[in-house]
Write a protein that holds these residues in place. Structure first.
Motif, PDB file in Angstrom:
ATOM      1  N   ASP A 175       0.802  -1.231   0.000  1.00 47.97           N
ATOM      2  CA  ASP A 175       0.000   0.000   0.000  1.00 47.97           C
ATOM      3  C   ASP A 175       0.834   1.280   0.000  1.00 47.97           C
ATOM      4  OD1 ASP A 175      -2.261  -1.474  -0.025  1.00 47.97           O
ATOM      5  OD2 ASP A 175      -2.812  -1.151   2.076  1.00 47.97           O
ATOM      6  N   TYR A 176       2.002   1.232   0.630  1.00 45.07           N
ATOM      7  CA  TYR A 176       2.829   2.449   0.777  1.00 45.07           C
ATOM      8  C   TYR A 176       4.276   2.149   0.399  1.00 45.07           C
ATOM      9  CZ  TYR A 176      -1.250   3.700   3.523  1.00 45.07           C
ATOM     10  OH  TYR A 176      -2.538   3.919   3.931  1.00 45.07           O
ATOM     11  N   PRO A 177       4.554   2.024  -0.896  1.00 44.22           N
ATOM     12  CA  PRO A 177       5.928   1.660  -1.308  1.00 44.22           C
ATOM     13  C   PRO A 177       6.982   2.682  -0.880  1.00 44.22           C
ATOM     14  CG  PRO A 177       4.512   2.180  -3.217  1.00 44.22           C
ATOM     15  CD  PRO A 177       3.626   2.119  -2.033  1.00 44.22           C
ATOM     16  N   ASN A 178       6.557   3.933  -0.603  1.00 43.78           N
ATOM     17  CA  ASN A 178       7.535   4.948  -0.172  1.00 43.78           C
ATOM     18  C   ASN A 178       7.462   5.238   1.324  1.00 43.78           C
ATOM     19  OD1 ASN A 178       8.510   5.412  -2.828  1.00 43.78           O
ATOM     20  ND2 ASN A 178       6.613   6.541  -3.245  1.00 43.78           N
ATOM     21  N   ASP A 179       6.925   4.288   2.084  1.00 44.17           N
ATOM     22  CA  ASP A 179       6.736   4.470   3.533  1.00 44.17           C
ATOM     23  C   ASP A 179       8.041   4.816   4.264  1.00 44.17           C
ATOM     24  OD1 ASP A 179       5.688   4.420   6.063  1.00 44.17           O
ATOM     25  OD2 ASP A 179       5.585   2.227   6.203  1.00 44.17           O
ATOM     26  N   LYS A 180       8.016   5.968   4.975  1.00 41.01           N
ATOM     27  CA  LYS A 180       9.185   6.337   5.795  1.00 41.01           C
ATOM     28  C   LYS A 180       8.802   6.327   7.281  1.00 41.01           C
ATOM     29  CE  LYS A 180      11.992   8.131   2.398  1.00 41.01           C
ATOM     30  NZ  LYS A 180      11.349   7.369   1.316  1.00 41.01           N
ATOM     31  N   ALA A 181       7.540   5.955   7.565  1.00 41.01           N
ATOM     32  CA  ALA A 181       7.016   6.158   8.926  1.00 41.01           C
ATOM     33  C   ALA A 181       7.159   4.934   9.828  1.00 41.01           C
ATOM     34  CB  ALA A 181       5.565   6.617   8.860  1.00 41.01           C
ATOM     35  N   THR A 182       8.357   4.305   9.811  1.00 41.42           N
ATOM     36  CA  THR A 182       8.643   3.235  10.761  1.00 41.42           C
ATOM     37  C   THR A 182       9.909   3.613  11.538  1.00 41.42           C
ATOM     38  OG1 THR A 182       9.922   2.067   9.095  1.00 41.42           O
ATOM     39  CG2 THR A 182       7.604   1.415   9.325  1.00 41.42           C
ATOM     40  N   GLY A 183      10.260   2.769  12.513  1.00 35.99           N
ATOM     41  CA  GLY A 183      11.480   3.023  13.277  1.00 35.99           C
ATOM     42  C   GLY A 183      11.281   3.974  14.449  1.00 35.99           C
ATOM     43  N   TYR A 184      10.035   4.294  14.759  1.00 38.25           N
ATOM     44  CA  TYR A 184       9.759   5.183  15.897  1.00 38.25           C
ATOM     45  C   TYR A 184       9.767   4.401  17.212  1.00 38.25           C
ATOM     46  CZ  TYR A 184       7.996   8.874  12.740  1.00 38.25           C
ATOM     47  OH  TYR A 184       7.862   9.846  11.796  1.00 38.25           O
ATOM     48  N   ASN A 185      10.079   5.115  18.303  1.00 39.16           N
ATOM     49  CA  ASN A 185       9.988   4.532  19.647  1.00 39.16           C
ATOM     50  C   ASN A 185       8.959   5.301  20.457  1.00 39.16           C
ATOM     51  OD1 ASN A 185      12.142   2.464  19.545  1.00 39.16           O
ATOM     52  ND2 ASN A 185      13.416   4.250  19.112  1.00 39.16           N
ATOM     53  N   VAL A 186       8.500   4.682  21.558  1.00 39.57           N
ATOM     54  CA  VAL A 186       7.493   5.330  22.406  1.00 39.57           C
ATOM     55  C   VAL A 186       8.028   6.685  22.892  1.00 39.57           C
ATOM     56  CG1 VAL A 186       6.254   5.162  24.614  1.00 39.57           C
ATOM     57  CG2 VAL A 186       6.418   3.159  23.111  1.00 39.57           C
ATOM     58  N   GLY A 187       7.188   7.721  22.758  1.00 38.89           N
ATOM     59  CA  GLY A 187       7.574   9.063  23.194  1.00 38.89           C
ATOM     60  C   GLY A 187       8.114   9.938  22.070  1.00 38.89           C
ATOM     61  N   ASP A 188       8.507   9.312  20.943  1.00 35.35           N
ATOM     62  CA  ASP A 188       9.016  10.106  19.809  1.00 35.35           C
ATOM     63  C   ASP A 188       7.917  10.992  19.231  1.00 35.35           C
ATOM     64  OD1 ASP A 188      11.455   8.831  19.946  1.00 35.35           O
ATOM     65  OD2 ASP A 188      11.167   7.577  18.153  1.00 35.35           O
ATOM     66  N   LEU A 189       8.317  12.106  18.658  1.00 35.62           N
ATOM     67  CA  LEU A 189       7.370  12.958  17.935  1.00 35.62           C
ATOM     68  C   LEU A 189       7.025  12.265  16.616  1.00 35.62           C
ATOM     69  CD1 LEU A 189       5.894  15.722  17.746  1.00 35.62           C
ATOM     70  CD2 LEU A 189       7.913  16.597  16.543  1.00 35.62           C
TER      71      LEU A 189
END
Ligand code: HEC
Length: 199
Positions: A175-189
């Motif tokens: 669905d999102y071949p250009n997805d950059k929205a991973t790798g976050y941790n709890v508390g991150d903006l």
């Protein structure tokens, strides 16, 4: 005739100068408190509806189905709140999954930069917001942003690779071949809810 013409030019220059001054001044105008409250309510409405739908979908149909819901439902809720309030309500990301809807414009990017700096200084994310009256080529607007930080339940779809189930990874890749929205941790903006109201 010639004199009249140059008089007009002067008048035009003068009014253009006034306009230029007022657009600079706009940034120092204190936004109307009632209107800010309405923007805050619209942002909360989006977050509450989306959070409830996401939670329900995760528990009843699991994370892979929830990706589909997020894809359909998040933009639908944003459109619904926008229609009901007469303001443009949406979400933007610090790193983006949905490039069409989630990419910040220059003002939104400035809000995210402000949030990141405030979080780094230890300010709580709970009530963090940024609001300004701005003049853009299309008119004057009250712009509002509310910080969104990552909670444990977000990690299934936005966390480090180890937190994301294989089925979700596969679905996101399709669905999102250009997805950059991973790798976050709890508390991150993670981003912001943004509200734009024509004045
Ligand atoms: C089930 C998977 C899933 C979970 C759990 C999830 N998201 Fe998302 N998120 C998505 C999808 C899919 C999109 C893209 C939606 C679209 O197409 O507009 C998205 C988009 C976003 C965006 C818009 C910016 C962008 O990158 O497109 C923000 C902000 C966001 N999510 C925040 C969160 C937060 C905060 C949480 C936890 C409370 C969360 N998400 C939990 C799947 C998920």
């Amino acid at each position: 005739m010639r004199k009249r013409y140059s008089g007009m030019v002067l008048a035009l220059l003068f009014s253009a100068n006034l306009l230029a001054c007022s657009s600079v001044e706009e940034k120092h105008i204190t936004p109307d408190a009632g209107m800010v409250e309405q923007s805050r309510d619209a942002a909360k409405s989006l977050l509450t509806q989306l959070g409830a739908t996401l939670k329900q979908e995760l528990s009843t149909n699991g994370p892979v189905a929830a990706v589909g819901v997020c894809k359909q439902v998040a933009p639908a809720i944003a459109a619904d709140v926008s229609q009901k309030t007469g303001m443009q309500v949406g979400r933007v990301g610090t790193r983006v999954r949905d490039t069409a809807l989630g990419t910040p414009d220059a003002w939104e990017q400035a809000a995210l930069t402000d949030f990141a700096a405030r979080l780094a200084k230890g300010e709580s994310a709970e009530k963090m917001e940024f609001t300004q009256v701005v003049t853009e080529p299309t008119g004057k607007y009250l712009r509002y942003a509310k910080a969104i930080t990552v909670q444990p339940m977000c990690l299934t779809c936005h966390g480090p690779a180890a937190n994301i189930p294989d089925g979700v990874k596969e679905r996101l890749a399709v669905d999102y071949p250009n997805d950059k929205a991973t790798g976050y941790n709890v508390g991150d903006l993670r981003g912001a809810v943004v509200v734009k109201r024509a004045l």
